[in-house]
Design a protein around this motif. Structure first.
Motif, mmCIF file in Angstrom:
data_model
loop_
_atom_site.group_PDB
_atom_site.id
_atom_site.type_symbol
_atom_site.label_atom_id
_atom_site.label_comp_id
_atom_site.label_asym_id
_atom_site.label_seq_id
_atom_site.Cartn_x
_atom_site.Cartn_y
_atom_site.Cartn_z
ATOM 1 N N PRO A 41 23.546 42.232 16.623
ATOM 2 C CA PRO A 41 23.835 41.334 17.926
ATOM 3 C C PRO A 41 22.900 41.631 19.059
ATOM 4 C CG PRO A 41 25.556 42.829 17.521
ATOM 5 C CD PRO A 41 24.615 43.126 16.558
ATOM 6 N N ALA A 42 23.148 40.761 20.089
ATOM 7 C CA ALA A 42 22.848 41.196 21.424
ATOM 8 C C ALA A 42 24.188 41.717 22.052
ATOM 9 C CB ALA A 42 22.101 40.033 22.134
ATOM 10 N N LEU A 43 23.804 42.965 22.312
ATOM 11 C CA LEU A 43 25.005 43.778 23.082
ATOM 12 C C LEU A 43 24.826 43.796 24.596
ATOM 13 C CD1 LEU A 43 24.900 46.756 20.876
ATOM 14 C CD2 LEU A 43 26.615 45.094 20.930
ATOM 15 N N MET A 44 25.795 43.288 25.344
ATOM 16 C CA MET A 44 26.224 43.629 26.697
ATOM 17 C C MET A 44 27.083 44.474 27.381
ATOM 18 S SD MET A 44 24.877 40.484 25.948
ATOM 19 C CE MET A 44 26.021 39.622 24.861
ATOM 20 N N ASP A 45 26.375 45.336 28.121
ATOM 21 C CA ASP A 45 27.448 46.255 28.693
ATOM 22 C C ASP A 45 27.859 45.766 30.260
ATOM 23 O OD1 ASP A 45 27.138 47.690 26.599
ATOM 24 O OD2 ASP A 45 26.067 49.439 27.181
ATOM 25 N N VAL A 46 29.259 45.746 30.505
ATOM 26 C CA VAL A 46 29.701 45.147 31.928
ATOM 27 C C VAL A 46 30.409 46.395 32.427
ATOM 28 C CG1 VAL A 46 30.485 43.515 33.270
ATOM 29 C CG2 VAL A 46 29.180 42.716 31.316
ATOM 30 N N GLN A 47 30.057 46.752 33.610
ATOM 31 C CA GLN A 47 31.010 47.797 34.035
ATOM 32 C C GLN A 47 32.370 47.133 34.628
ATOM 33 O OE1 GLN A 47 30.153 51.210 34.088
ATOM 34 N NE2 GLN A 47 28.481 50.693 33.067
ATOM 35 N N LYS A 48 33.318 47.717 34.676
ATOM 36 C CA LYS A 48 34.680 47.198 35.081
ATOM 37 C C LYS A 48 34.831 47.115 36.704
ATOM 38 C CE LYS A 48 37.249 48.688 31.108
ATOM 39 N NZ LYS A 48 38.531 49.539 30.684
ATOM 40 N N ASP A 49 33.846 47.741 37.523
ATOM 41 C CA ASP A 49 33.874 47.693 38.929
ATOM 42 C C ASP A 49 33.104 46.237 39.287
ATOM 43 O OD1 ASP A 49 31.075 48.106 38.793
ATOM 44 O OD2 ASP A 49 31.528 50.048 39.457
ATOM 45 N N ASP A 50 32.671 45.517 38.396
ATOM 46 C CA ASP A 50 31.942 44.347 38.643
ATOM 47 C C ASP A 50 30.657 44.627 39.728
ATOM 48 O OD1 ASP A 50 33.045 42.513 36.959
ATOM 49 O OD2 ASP A 50 34.782 42.175 38.305
ATOM 50 N N ILE A 51 30.275 45.632 40.245
ATOM 51 C CA ILE A 51 29.190 45.891 41.064
ATOM 52 C C ILE A 51 27.957 46.525 40.692
ATOM 53 C CG2 ILE A 51 28.725 47.292 43.294
ATOM 54 C CD1 ILE A 51 31.686 47.271 43.885
ATOM 55 N N SER A 52 28.202 47.350 39.576
ATOM 56 C CA SER A 52 27.043 48.138 38.960
ATOM 57 C C SER A 52 26.371 47.100 38.059
ATOM 58 C CB SER A 52 27.480 49.525 38.141
ATOM 59 O OG SER A 52 28.205 50.105 38.907
ATOM 60 N N ASP A 53 25.057 47.488 37.891
ATOM 61 C CA ASP A 53 24.259 46.528 36.890
ATOM 62 C C ASP A 53 24.698 46.267 35.569
ATOM 63 O OD1 ASP A 53 22.372 46.405 38.890
ATOM 64 O OD2 ASP A 53 20.998 48.181 38.178
ATOM 65 N N LYS A 54 24.595 45.107 34.991
ATOM 66 C CA LYS A 54 24.837 44.683 33.602
ATOM 67 C C LYS A 54 23.443 45.017 32.685
ATOM 68 C CE LYS A 54 26.150 40.820 35.236
ATOM 69 N NZ LYS A 54 26.438 39.382 35.082
ATOM 70 N N TYR A 55 23.730 45.392 31.652
ATOM 71 C CA TYR A 55 22.565 45.753 30.475
ATOM 72 C C TYR A 55 22.931 44.994 29.377
ATOM 73 C CZ TYR A 55 21.339 49.604 33.691
ATOM 74 O OH TYR A 55 20.952 50.351 34.734
ATOM 75 N N MET A 56 21.632 44.514 28.917
ATOM 76 C CA MET A 56 21.520 43.711 27.548
ATOM 77 C C MET A 56 20.660 44.701 26.488
ATOM 78 S SD MET A 56 20.228 39.918 26.530
ATOM 79 C CE MET A 56 21.432 39.167 27.586
#
Length: 485
Positions: free
Chosen positions: A350-365
Motif C-alpha cells: 500500500p501507499a503509507l501516510m504518516d501524519v503527526q498528531k500535532d497537525d503542524i509537522s510535515d506529512k509523509y507518503m
C-alpha cells in the motif's frame, strides 16, 4: 467430521437463482452429536478419577518409607507386632540406611529429570516437523491411544479420530477434497515443557507445551471460494515415559483462537479462556461471506506473514523493504509525484501516510519498491539484517532536480498491528480507527512501539478515484518484547 458436515450447511439451489441455508436440521443434528460427546467425556473422566483415587489410597499407605501390607493396616495387633520387630534396629543402622536411601532417591530423581528433559526436547522437534508438513506424516507413537482434542468448534477422542480430522482439513480424505483446498499451517514458536522435581510428591513433573500458529483453508465448495484464517495457541498435556523404552506422549490437546478466546481479564492460564461453541461457529461463518464488489488495487501487495487474526485487528510480520518517501500537503499531489517518480519501477502497495498528531509537522507518503526474500533477510551469522534491493533508477533520481524532496529509504523487518476500515480515508475516520486499534492492543496485552505514539499511520491499497468497496488500514508498529512473536 460429523459436526463440520452437519453445520457445513447444505446448500440447495432453486433454478440457480437463490441460495438458501438449511439451518434447523443441521443444528439439531449437531447439538445431538455434542451432547453425546460431552456425556461420553464426562462419564469417562469420572470413572478414571474414581478408580485412580481408590487404587492410590490402597497402595500408598506406608510407614517409615516402607509399604505396609493390607493385613497390617487393618489390625492393631499386627501393627504392634510390626513395631516390635523393627525396634531392635540400632540408631546408627537406621541412620545409615536412611542416608543411603535418600542418596539413591536423589540420584534416581536426577536421572529421571534429565531423561524427561531429553524427551521434551525430542517432542518439540517432532511437533515442528508435523507443523511443517501439515501432519503428513503424523507421528502417532507420540500420542496416547486415548488422546483428547478440543478446539472452539470440535471435540475428539482417540488418536485415529485426531488424525482423521487433520487429514480432512488437509484435503487428504474424500470429504476433505470436497470441502477444503489450499490448507496450511505456520508454526511461529514452541514454548514450555519444563521438567522439574515436585518437592511435595518427589515425582518428576512436566509442564504443558505451548505452540503458537496460524492456520488457513479455502472453502472450495462455495462458488466464491473464501479463505478462512485462524491464529492461536495449542496447549499440549504430556505424560513422560518411565524408561528408555517408553516415549513421551501427548495425552491431550486444547486449541484456542486469538479472535474469540483471548482473556482480556488475564484470569486464566496462558491468557485464553473457553467460549460457547456458537461463538466459534459464527466466527467461522463470518469469514465465508462474499466480499462484494471491491475497488481496484493500485499495485501488487507487499507480502507479509499473518501472526494473529485478533478480535477486530490483525498482527503481521513484514520483511525488510526499500521504499521512496516524500513530504506532501495534499494526498492527490503526493500520489501524482510518486507515480511520476516510480514510473517503470513497479512499486508495491500500500501507499503509507504518516501524519503527526500535532497537525503542524510535515506529512509523509511512502511507497514500497522491493523487499528482501526470507532466505536473504539475515547474514550467514544470523545477526545483521541485509537491506532490500533498490532499483537503480530510484537511486539515480532521488534527491536530484525536481525530485530533490524524494528520498530512498530502507525499512527494517517489523511486527505491525493493523485495523481495517472501508470508509474514505478522511481525517476523522482515520483517527477514530487509530484509537480503536490502540484500545484493542491494550485490551489484549500488546505494546505499541514508543515511536508510534506521536503519529497516525494509515495505508491505502486502492487506485485513486477507483470505485467499489475501499480497503484502508491504520498501522501501529509493536515494540520489541511487547508481543509474543
Amino acid at each position: 467430521k460429523l459436526f463440520i458436515f452437519y453445520t457445513g450447511i447444505g446448500i440447495t439451489t432453486n433454478k440457480m437463482t437463490k441460495i438458501s441455508f438449511q439451518y434447523s436440521h443441521c443444528l439439531a443434528t449437531a447439538l445431538s452429536i455434542w451432547v453425546t460427546c460431552l456425556l461420553r467425556v464426562a462419564n469417562g473422566f469420572g470413572g478414571v478419577s474414581k478408580n485412580y483415587s481408590i487404587k492410590r489410597y490402597q497402595n500408598h499407605h506406608c510407614k517409615n518409607g516402607l509399604l505396609l501390607p493390607p493385613a497390617l493396616l487393618q489390625s492393631k495387633t499386627n501393627n504392634d507386632l510390626f513395631k516390635r520387630r523393627h525396634m531392635s534396629m540400632t540408631s546408627s543402622s537406621s541412620s545409615s540406611s536412611e542416608t543411603t536411601r535418600n542418596n539413591d532417591n536423589s540420584n534416581n530423581n536426577n536421572d529421571e529429570e534429565s531423561f524427561g528433559k531429553k524427551q521434551v526436547s525430542n517432542l518439540k522437534r517432532i511437533l515442528e516437523r508435523e507443523y511443517t508438513t501439515f501432519f503428513d506424516p503424523m507421528y502417532t507413537e507420540y500420542y496416547a491411544s486415548d488422546v483428547t482434542f478440543e478446539d472452539p468448534m470440535t471435540s475428539l477422542d482417540g488418536v485415529e479420530a485426531y488424525r482423521s480430522n487433520v487429514d480432512m482439513l488437509a484435503s487428504r480424505t474424500l470429504m476433505g477434497k470436497f470441502l477444503f483446498d489450499d490448507a496450511g499451517i505456520v508454526l511461529h514458536n514452541v514454548e514450555g515443557g519444563e521438567v522439574e522435581m515436585n518437592e511435595n510428591t518427589g515425582a518428576v513433573d512436566v509442564k504443558d507445551i505451548i505452540t503458537r500458529w496460524t492456520l488457513r483453508l479455502t472453502a472450495k465448495a462455495l462458488p466464491w471460494k473464501p479463505t478462512a484464517r485462524f491464529s492461536g495457541i495449542s496447549v499440549y498435556k504430556l505424560q513422560l515415559g518411565k524408561n528408555s523404552g517408553e516415549k513421551i506422549q501427548i495425552v491431550g490437546q486444547t486449541d484456542y483462537w486469538d479472535s474469540i478466546n483471548i482473556d482480556s481479564q488475564k484470569n486464566s492460564n496462558y491468557g485464553y479462556t473457553k467460549v460457547e461453541k456458537s461463538i466459534a461457529i459464527q466466527d467461522f461463518l463470518n469469514q465465508l461471506k462474499p466480499g462484494g464488489f471491491q475497488a481496484q488495487a493500485a499495485a501488487p501487495e507487499l507480502p507479509y506473514q499473518l501472526l494473529r487474526r485478533g478480535n477486530g485487528y490483525e498482527v503481521r510480520k513484514y520483511p525488510p523493504y526499500s521504499a521512496v518517501r516524500l513530504p506532501y500537503n495534499r494526498r492527490d499531489e503526493g500520489f501524482g509525484s510518486l507515480g511520476a517518480f516510480s514510473r517503470g519501477m513497479d512499486p508495491l502497495s500500500p501507499a503509507l501516510m504518516d501524519v503527526q498528531k500535532d497537525d503542524i509537522s510535515d506529512k509523509y507518503m511512502t511507497w514500497p519498491l522491493r523487499y528482501a526474500l526470507p532466505t536473504a533477510a539475515t547474514n550467514n551469522d544470523g545477526m545483521e539484517k541485509i537491506a532490500a534491493p533498490i532499483p537503480s533508477e530510484a537511486s539515480e533520481k532521488a534527491g536530484q532536480g525536481q525530485w530533490r524532496t524524494v528520498k530512498v529509504i530502507q525499512v527494517p523487518e517489523s511486527i505491525v498491528a493493523v485495523l481495517e476500515f472501508s470508509d474514505a480515508s478522511m481525517e476523522p475516520v482515520v483517527r477514530k480507527a487509530d484509537r480503536e486499534l490502540r484500545d484493542a492492543l491494550a485490551r489484549d496485552g500488546l505494546e505499541p512501539d514508543p515511536s508510534s505514539n506521536d503519529l497516525v499511520r494509515f495505508a491505502q491499497y486502492d487506485a485513486i478515484f477507483s470505485m467499489g468497496k475501499r480497503r484502508g488500514e491504520v498501522w501501529i508498529d509493536l515494540m520489541n518484547g511487547g508481543h509474543p512473536w
